[in-house]
Structures are given as structure tokens and as C-alpha cells.
Design a protein around this motif. Structure first.
Motif, short mmCIF file in Angstrom:
data_model
loop_
_atom_site.label_atom_id
_atom_site.label_comp_id
_atom_site.label_asym_id
_atom_site.label_seq_id
_atom_site.Cartn_x
_atom_site.Cartn_y
_atom_site.Cartn_z
N SER A 79 6.86 -8.72 6.91
CA SER A 79 7.58 -7.90 5.47
C SER A 79 6.81 -7.14 4.36
N ARG A 80 6.07 -8.00 3.85
CA ARG A 80 5.95 -8.47 2.66
C ARG A 80 4.26 -9.01 2.68
N ASP A 81 3.38 -8.74 1.62
CA ASP A 81 2.01 -9.16 1.35
C ASP A 81 1.30 -8.49 0.16
N ILE A 82 1.28 -9.98 -0.52
CA ILE A 82 0.06 -9.65 -1.00
C ILE A 82 -1.27 -9.99 -0.91
N CYS A 83 -2.32 -8.97 -1.00
CA CYS A 83 -3.84 -8.83 -0.86
C CYS A 83 -5.17 -8.86 -1.36
N GLN A 84 -6.27 -9.59 -1.37
CA GLN A 84 -7.35 -9.44 -2.91
C GLN A 84 -8.25 -8.07 -2.01
N SER B 157 -8.18 -1.72 -0.62
CA SER B 157 -8.67 -1.67 -2.07
C SER B 157 -7.37 -0.93 -2.47
N PRO B 158 -6.87 -1.33 -4.48
CA PRO B 158 -5.50 -1.25 -5.10
C PRO B 158 -4.91 0.32 -4.04
N GLU B 159 -5.41 1.44 -4.13
CA GLU B 159 -5.20 2.57 -3.26
C GLU B 159 -4.33 2.28 -1.81
N ASP B 160 -4.13 1.16 -1.55
CA ASP B 160 -4.04 0.71 -0.12
C ASP B 160 -2.61 0.90 -0.21
N SER B 161 -2.07 -0.21 -1.79
CA SER B 161 -0.45 -0.53 -1.74
C SER B 161 0.58 0.31 -0.96
N SER B 162 0.91 0.19 -0.46
CA SER B 162 2.10 1.31 0.04
C SER B 162 2.59 0.98 0.80
N GLY C 9 11.22 0.92 12.08
CA GLY C 9 11.22 -0.24 11.54
C GLY C 9 11.73 -0.38 9.82
N ASN C 10 11.76 -1.76 9.53
CA ASN C 10 11.65 -1.93 8.01
C ASN C 10 10.53 -1.80 6.35
N GLY C 11 9.17 -2.12 7.96
CA GLY C 11 8.07 -1.48 7.15
C GLY C 11 7.64 -3.12 6.55
N THR C 12 6.34 -3.02 6.51
CA THR C 12 5.62 -4.40 5.54
C THR C 12 5.11 -3.29 4.23
N ARG C 13 5.75 -4.48 3.33
CA ARG C 13 5.79 -3.66 1.85
C ARG C 13 4.11 -4.04 1.13
N LEU C 14 3.01 -3.54 1.45
CA LEU C 14 1.20 -4.13 1.35
C LEU C 14 1.00 -4.14 -0.52
N THR C 15 0.68 -5.14 -0.92
CA THR C 15 0.29 -5.20 -2.39
C THR C 15 -1.35 -5.51 -2.55
N VAL C 16 -1.94 -4.39 -3.18
CA VAL C 16 -3.78 -5.06 -2.96
C VAL C 16 -3.99 -5.24 -4.36
N THR C 17 -4.37 -6.53 -4.71
CA THR C 17 -4.87 -6.52 -6.37
C THR C 17 -6.22 -6.95 -6.57
#
Lengths: 111, 114
Positions: free
Chosen positions: B9-14, B84-89, B106-114
């Protein structure tokens, strides 16, 4: 796919009827008009779909005039929980259901 | 309507890593699509996931960056590669049962790229 244009934002108060108009001047013969509602952190939720004249369900009514160049979503007696973004889209009925989203209308319902 | 489950449902990735998002439907569906929604923005269609063949990508999206699989009529994956951070979405899966039926999301996957 026809491009749709709708107001960026609207404000209303609880208990009022809200009408959101969408313009689709280049709508094709096979296109349907579909409306979606989206709350924060959720995917869009289907509200109503129509081809022409009037369609009503338990949530809303959709009015499409004879020339089909516009449509109006009517939400009766809105409540605070109707605060959301509303998207108007035209969708091709004959081939596949690919939907192209416009900017949507951000509706804020106030107490 | 079909019940759509997206994981995670969400993830924080490098940056530089890849993430695969899964979309599972509780019934067979004809159409499956992947969308992206950047913060405060509308939805942008990435591609149509075709069962048993290569996905059909929209302008601005390529297979090397967003490989998609659809092995059967109830499941699809979207990979965001070399992030890349621009893929945060938010990445959303949508499905349709037939040509005249509305799509469901669906309710989506919230991706944050750091």
C-alpha cells in the motif's frame, strides 16, 4: 478521446444541491460520459455513467443534453463527506475502456 | 464490482532501486490498466496491461522504466525501475469487466523515493 473541461473548484454547504458542469465539445458518437469521485488516499470511485438525457442512481443524477457537448453531475443534499475531487471523463464504448483523466473539480462542503 | 487489492500500500525506497507493485482482482477481468497520480494532481495513464502479451504504453512511458506483467486475467504487476525522487507518486491499478462497464480502481501504492 474527447477532452473534458470542468471547474477547478467549487464550494457548497451541507444540505445544498451541487451541480458540476463538464464541457466535452468534441465528444465522439460512441463516447459515454462517466463521473468518478476521489477521496484523499483512495482510488477513484465510479459514481455514474450516461450517454444522453438523464440517468439517476442512489448517489447522483447525470444530465446530458441532446447535443451531448456538456453534462451536469447533480449531487442532492450534500454532506461533509461529499468533499472530494470529481472527475468527468468521456470513454469509448466500442473498443476498450481506457480512461483519460482531466484535472477534476475539487468540491469543498462546509458546515 | 470487482475487489482490487494492491500491494504494497506504501513504500519508501532508495534511488536506483526497483519496486514491483502487485494488483490482484477477485474475479477475471477483461481490461487492466496502470495509472500514476502525483501529489495534488490528476491521474495519468501509464499503460494497458495485456494478458499474455506485452503491455501497451502511453506516450512518455517506456517498458524499460515501467515493465508490466499480466500472466492471467486476475493479476498484474508494475515495476518501477531504477527509481529517482521524481518517481515518488501514487500508482493505481484499474480493471474493467467489459467494454461498456465502468473501470474500478484499487486504492493505490504510495511510493516515496529518497
Amino acid at each position: 478521446l474527447a477532452k473534458t473541461t470542468q471547474p477547478i473548484s467549487m464550494d457548497s454547504y451541507e444540505g445544498q444541491e451541487v451541480n458540476i458542469t463538464c464541457s466535452h465539445n468534441n465528444i465522439a458518437t460512441n463516447d459515454y460520459i462517466t463521473w468518478y469521485q476521489q477521496f484523499p488516499s483512495q482510488g477513484p470511485r465510479f459514481i455514474i455513467q450516461g450517454y444522453k438525457t438523464k440517468v439517476t442512481n442512489e448517489v447522483a443524477s447525470l444530465f446530458i443534453p441532446a447535443d451531448r457537448k456538456s453534462s451536469t453531475l447533480s449531487l442532492p443534499r450534500v454532506s461533509l463527506s461529499d468533499t472530494a475531487v470529481y472527475y468527468c471523463l468521456s470513454s469509448f464504448s466500442g473498443g476498450y475502456n481506457k480512461l483519460i483523466f482531466g484535472a477534476g473539480t475539487r468540491l469543498a462542503v462546509h458546515p | 464490482s470487482a475487489v482490487i487489492s494492491q500491494k504494497p500500500s506504501r513504500d519508501i525506497c532508495q534511488r536506483g532501486t526497483s519496486l514491483t507493485i502487485q494488483c490482484q482482482v477477485d474475479s477475471q477481468v477483461t481490461m487492466m490498466f496502470w495509472y500514476r497520480q502525483q501529489p495534488g494532481q490528476s491521474l495519468t495513464l501509464i499503460a494497458t496491461a495485456n494478458q499474455g502479451s506485452e503491455a501497451t504504453y502511453e506516450s512518455g512511458f517506456v517498458i524499460d522504466k515501467f515493465p508490466i506483467s499480466r500472466p492471467n486475467l486476475t493479476f498484474s504487476t508494475l515495476t518501477v525501475s531504477n527509481m529517482s525522487p521524481e518517481d515518488s507518486s501514487i500508482y493505481l491499478c484499474s480493471v474493467g469487466q467489459s467494454n461498456n462497464s465502468p473501470l474500478h480502481f484499487g486504492n493505490g501504492t504510495r511510493l516515496t523515493v529518497t
